[in-house]
Each structure stands twice: as structure tokens, then as C-alpha cells.
Design an enzyme around this catalytic site. Structure first.
Site, PDB file in Angstrom:
ATOM      1  N   GLU A   1      17.340  50.381  24.994  1.00 48.11           N
ATOM      2  CA  GLU A   1      17.923  49.038  25.088  1.00 48.11           C
ATOM      3  C   GLU A   1      19.095  49.008  26.069  1.00 48.11           C
ATOM      4  O   GLU A   1      19.399  47.971  26.645  1.00 48.11           O
ATOM      5  CB  GLU A   1      18.394  48.566  23.709  1.00 48.11           C
TER       6      GLU A   1
ATOM      7  N   THR B   1      12.087  31.766  27.853  1.00 49.54           N
ATOM      8  CA  THR B   1      12.605  33.122  27.732  1.00 49.54           C
ATOM      9  C   THR B   1      11.902  33.924  26.642  1.00 49.54           C
ATOM     10  O   THR B   1      12.096  35.132  26.541  1.00 49.54           O
ATOM     11  CB  THR B   1      14.131  33.098  27.479  1.00 49.54           C
TER      12      THR B   1
END
Length: 534
Positions: free
Chosen positions: A399, A515
Site C-alpha cells: 500500500e 473512482t
């Protein structure tokens, strides 16, 4: 004896006069015809005629929108097609595996825990995975699964939730999913539910500035500050909802947010602070999907909202100046890193996985706005995102990736330490950019890179019930975190499937993705509310 005199001697006087008049008339008619057919044919058109013709051409010429997708006119070989279709089928089977596990162990819950085989609620308890995956099922031609999901959605009550409603997550997952499902299937039920949800969310905007509170509980006033991405990521969905329902209020709410943020003081032009105060509009310093929506709102509606184009370009130019650093890795000098700024504008050497949507965004902007430099930067940043997968033992990117950049006197960069933050949440952003770069450049290397990442996900994240995120991507075997995010079905698998599909399936020249990867049809005829707010 001349001809006229001869004629007058042979005929009576009245007849003689008629013959003379006829001869004269024939002569003048011949002269006039000659001028019309010969002289005018060779004469130059007048200036007025030229101007009129040019004006006519200008008014009748079509308004040509720049193409985004690469011209895939060259047919693939039989072997290339076979490989592509095998890869696409593998992704589809992965979706079915995840969907069957969710249906068996977590139906109606927001998400599946794919190791403990139970459900969990994170987003209102309205079945986020079901709504998020609607358009993926339609695109993959899973009509039976879609039909069962439709029945579930038809009974949802958006005014009933015991938990806090996160406005941002609700809009991108639920509202985006419903709008996309409607435009793909043309089933009016999905639009009805989208409008119900939109109306249920309106109290979140009741404050001085019109900037939304991000948290809301039923029978309680909305509360809580928000991040820039949370407050500023709804113009696509609300504009589309306004267009489809004819209710202009949704557009005005979204457009007001953009106006407020645009007028706010910014220490660095184009870079909007991350912390939002709904009462006085004071900020901190960064954001992600807000910038994404500046460009995508412009793509959705075109020149009708040119402000979004200007704001986007200003933001990208500041990103180039303040956030992008050349590679500190000696063996990979071609890479670029996208960092962050602290509150006091100090550079932070951290590139989060969420930043890996930027290559795809730049690629879109390069085409729609004719900015070739953006495509060059996009290609380099995408290589960095792909490299972040290759640098781990599992082949899956974390991440966050930290890199220390030391600015020396000769302005070169040196790497001292780089540590991947080991968490992986089945995130889609690198794959999203690979998909967009493939569609905009036609380079098949992006298909190969996407396939490598999918193979690693299959190897390390798959469980008997679905797919799980990981605690540490740099350990073998990695420990699974027992979470299958709804965006894994909505984004990760959808972008992979489209990466290996014929390029006319959900063409970027026809759709723009929100998104959460929900495709929305681009608006070709501006509704009245866009003309008013132009």
C-alpha cells in the site's frame, strides 16, 4: 443584296416586322446564354461568397472530440488472441470464485471475510459488494448473477442504517454502482434506487459552505470534518444523477463544492490541502481522487464546464514542480517517484498505492487535452508502480513504498533506504493505470504486466471462499488479513478483465470511470443546467 433586304422584298410588311423582331430576340438570348454559361463559369467568386461559404462550413462542421483510445486497426494474430482470451477467462473465473464465496457465506453483508467465512458490514449494511459488482457482472455477461443481485437491490431501504453513513464511500460504491448498472442495462429500477439514495444523502450538505459532512447517522445531524478526497469526489455521480433524473439540484450541489474549493486560499497553486472544515473552509495539504475528478468531470461533460480543465492543468503543473522526483535507485534511473507534501510544504518520500492511479489519469489528460508530455510522465510513473510489485517477494505491491531522497549540491538524488509497507488490500490502482495505458498506447506490455500481477494474486491471495488481502507482501508465505474489499470485484477484477478484452468493450471514448471503476456514459448533449452554469 443583303439578307435582311432580301427577306423584306419577299414577304408582306407586317410579317417582315415580325421576322426582324424574332431575329433580334434570338441574338440577345444567345448573348445572354453565353454570358451565363461561359463567362460566369470562368469568373472568380466574390469575397462575400467566399466568406459566406466559410461561415457555412464553420457552422455545419461537427465538434470533434479528441480520441482517447489508440487506433487498434491492426488485427491481432491467432496466437495473441488465444492468449488474451485465456487470460480474460482466468480473471472471469476468479470473479466467479469470489462471488460464489460471498453469496454462500456473506450474502447481504457489505463484504466477505474469506478465511473465517462470514460477512462483515463496513458501509451501511446495504450489501456493498452486491451493488459494487453489478456492472462487473454485466460486463462479464454473468446475467444470472446480475438478475439475482437486481432482486436484492430492488428491496434496499437507504433511510435505514444503524451505523454511520460514510458519504464518500456511499457515493462512489453505491451511487456510482447504481448509475452504471442503469446505463448498461437500461433497467429503470436502478435509476429509481439511485435517486432514492441521492435524496437520502442531501442532509449532509446542510451547512454554511455547502461542503458536505462525511459522516451521517439516521435521525442524527451529520457531523465530522473530512479529507479533500471525501469532500471533493462526487461531481461525476451527482452530475450524472442530475442528467438522468432531470433534477438539477444534484448538479448545483456538486458544482458549488468545486466553486468553494477553487476560491479557497492555496499556499501552492493547484495543490489543495487535505483537511476540510465545513464551517470556515480551512485546509491542510494534499488529495487524490479530487484531482482525478477535475479531469473526469471535464471528460464527462466537455467544454460546458471548462473550469475543471483549468483547475486540473494547474494542479498537474504543480505536481510536476513539487511532488515528482527522479529515481534515487541507481539501477533504475528511468523511474519517477510521486511523493507528498507535509503541512509545512516539506517533501515526504512516500509513494502510496493510491498514487498509482495518476499514470492512468495523466494518460487520459494527454489525449483529451493534447498534452504529449503528460503521456511521457505517465509511462514512467506506471513503470514505478509496476516495479513496486516486482521488488517484493510475493510479486505484489504494498500500500505504501517509502524512499529517502537526499538533495545534494549537484541536485542529484541518492537512495539510502527503501522499505515497502507490507500491507496489501487487493487494491486496483496499478492495474487501473495499466489498463488505461494499454487502451491509450496499444502497447501489449501492459497486458503482460497486468497478467504477472494477477498471477501473484492468484498464488498468494486466493482462499477456499474468495481472495484475501495480505499483512506483509514481503514475506513467504504471507499472512492473510481475512478481508475481501468490495472494490476487488468492482475495480481490480473489472480492470483486469477489460485489459484482456477487445478494446471496444467499454471504450474510453464512450465512457468515463468513477473512482470506484463504475463506467458512466459521457454526456454528448448538454442539459440545461450545464448551459446555465457554463
Amino acid at each position: 443584296m443583303n439578307f435582311t433586304k432580301a427577306c423584306t422584298n419577299q414577304f408582306p410588311s407586317r410579317l417582315k416586322n415580325r421576322i426582324i423582331y424574332a431575329i433580334i430576340l434570338v441574338f440577345f438570348l444567345g448573348l445572354l446564354t453565353y454570358q451565363l454559361l461561359v463567362l460566369d463559369f470562368h469568373s472568380e467568386p466574390s469575397v462575400n461568397n467566399v466568406l459566406q461559404d466559410e461561415q457555412k462550413e464553420q457552422t455545419t462542421a461537427p465538434n470533434i472530440t479528441p480520441k482517447i483510445q489508440y487506433d487498434f486497426h491492426l488485427s491481432e494474430t491467432t496466437q495473441e488472441k488465444t492468449i488474451r482470451e485465456q487470460r480474460r477467462e482466468s480473471v472471469k473465473n476468479g470473479f466467479l470464485h469470489a462471488w460464489r464465496g460471498y453469496s454462500k457465506y456473506a450474502w447481504g453483508y457489505d463484504e466477505l471475510r474469506p478465511i473465517s467465512n462470514m460477512g462483515r458490514n463496513k458501509f451501511n449494511g446495504w450489501g456493498a459488494t452486491i451493488v459494487d459488482a453489478l456492472d462487473t457482472m454485466w460486463i462479464m455477461d454473468l446475467k444470472d448473477e446480475f438478475s439475482v443481485s437486481r432482486e436484492f437491490v430492488s428491496k434496499l431501504n437507504f433511510t435505514n442504517s444503524d451505523s454511520e453513513t460514510n458519504l464518500f464511500e456511499t457515493i462512489i460504491r453505491y451511487l456510482g454502482g447504481l448509475l452504471s448498472a442503469f446505463e448498461l442495462s437500461e433497467d429503470p429500477m436502478f435509476l429509481e434506487k439511485a435517486k432514492e439514495l441521492g435524496i437520502a444523502l442531501l442532509p449532509s450538505f446542510n451547512n454554511v459552505t455547502g461542503l458536505p459532512y462525511n459522516n451521517k447517522r439516521i435521525f442524527h445531524p451529520p457531523s465530522g470534518g473530512g479529507l479533500l478526497s471525501e469532500v471533493g469526489t462526487l461531481c461525476l455521480e451527482f452530475t450524472k444523477l442530475a442528467q438522468l433524473t432531470g433534477d438539477d439540484e444534484f448538479f448545483y450541489i456538486a458544482n458549488n463544492i468545486t466553486q468553494v474549493l477553487s476560491n479557497a486560499n492555496k499556499p501552492i497553486p493547484g495543490l489543495y490541502p487535505v483537511k476540510i472544515n465545513q464551517e470556515e473552509v480551512s485546509f491542510g495539504a494534499n488529495g487524490d481522487s479530487f484531482y482525478e475528478y477535475l479531469l473526469k468531470e471535464f471528460i464527462l461533460v466537455g467544454d460546458a464546464l471548462d473550469q475543471y480543465r483549468r483547475m486540473y492543468i494547474e494542479s498537474i503543473e504543480s505536481m510536476y514542480k513539487y511532488l515528482i522526483k527522479e529515481s534515487p535507485i541507481k539501477e533504475r534511473p528511468d523511474l519517477l517517484f510521486l511523493g507528498e507534501l507535509s503541512y509545512n510544504s516539506n517533501f515526504i518520500g512516500k509513494m502510496g498505492h493510491l498514487s498509482c492511479f495518476v499514470p492512468g489519469l495523466l494518460a487520459l489528460g494527454s489525449k483529451i487535452l493534447n498534452r504529449p508530455k503528460d503521456l511521457e510522465i505517465a509511462i514512467k510513473l506506471a513503470e514505478t508502480c509496476y516495479f513496486s510489485n516486482r521488488m517484493t517477494k510475493t510479486g505484489i505491491g504494498a500500500e505504501e513504498v517509502w524512499f529517502n531522497v537526499i538533495e545534494s549540491k549537484n541536485t542529484t538524488n541518492e537512495i539510502h533506504k527503501r522499505l515497502p509497507d507490507g500491507i496489501y488490500r487487493l487494491s486496483p490502482k496499478t492495474i487501473e493505470s495499466l489498463f488505461i495505458l494499454y487502451r491509450t498506447t496499444g502497447d501489449r506490455k501492459y497486458q503482460d504486466q497486468g497478467w504477472e500481477i494477477w498471477q501473484s494474486i492468484e498464488k498468494w491471495c486466493k482462499t477456499t471462499a474468495g481472495y484475501s488481502g495480505l499483512y506483509n507482501v514481503d514475506s513467504i508465505p504471507p499472512t492473510k488479513n481475512d478481508g475481501m474489499e468490495s472494490f476487488f470485484l468492482a475495480e481490480t477484477l473489472k480492470y483486469l478483465y477489460l485489459l484482456f478484452s477487445p478494446p471496444d468493450l467499454i471504450s474510453l471514448d464512450t465512457y468515463v470511470f468513477n473512482t470506484e471503476a463504475h463506467p458512466l456514459l459521457r454526456i454528448t448533449e448538454n442539459p440545461d443546467f450545464l448551459q446555465i452554469k457554463k
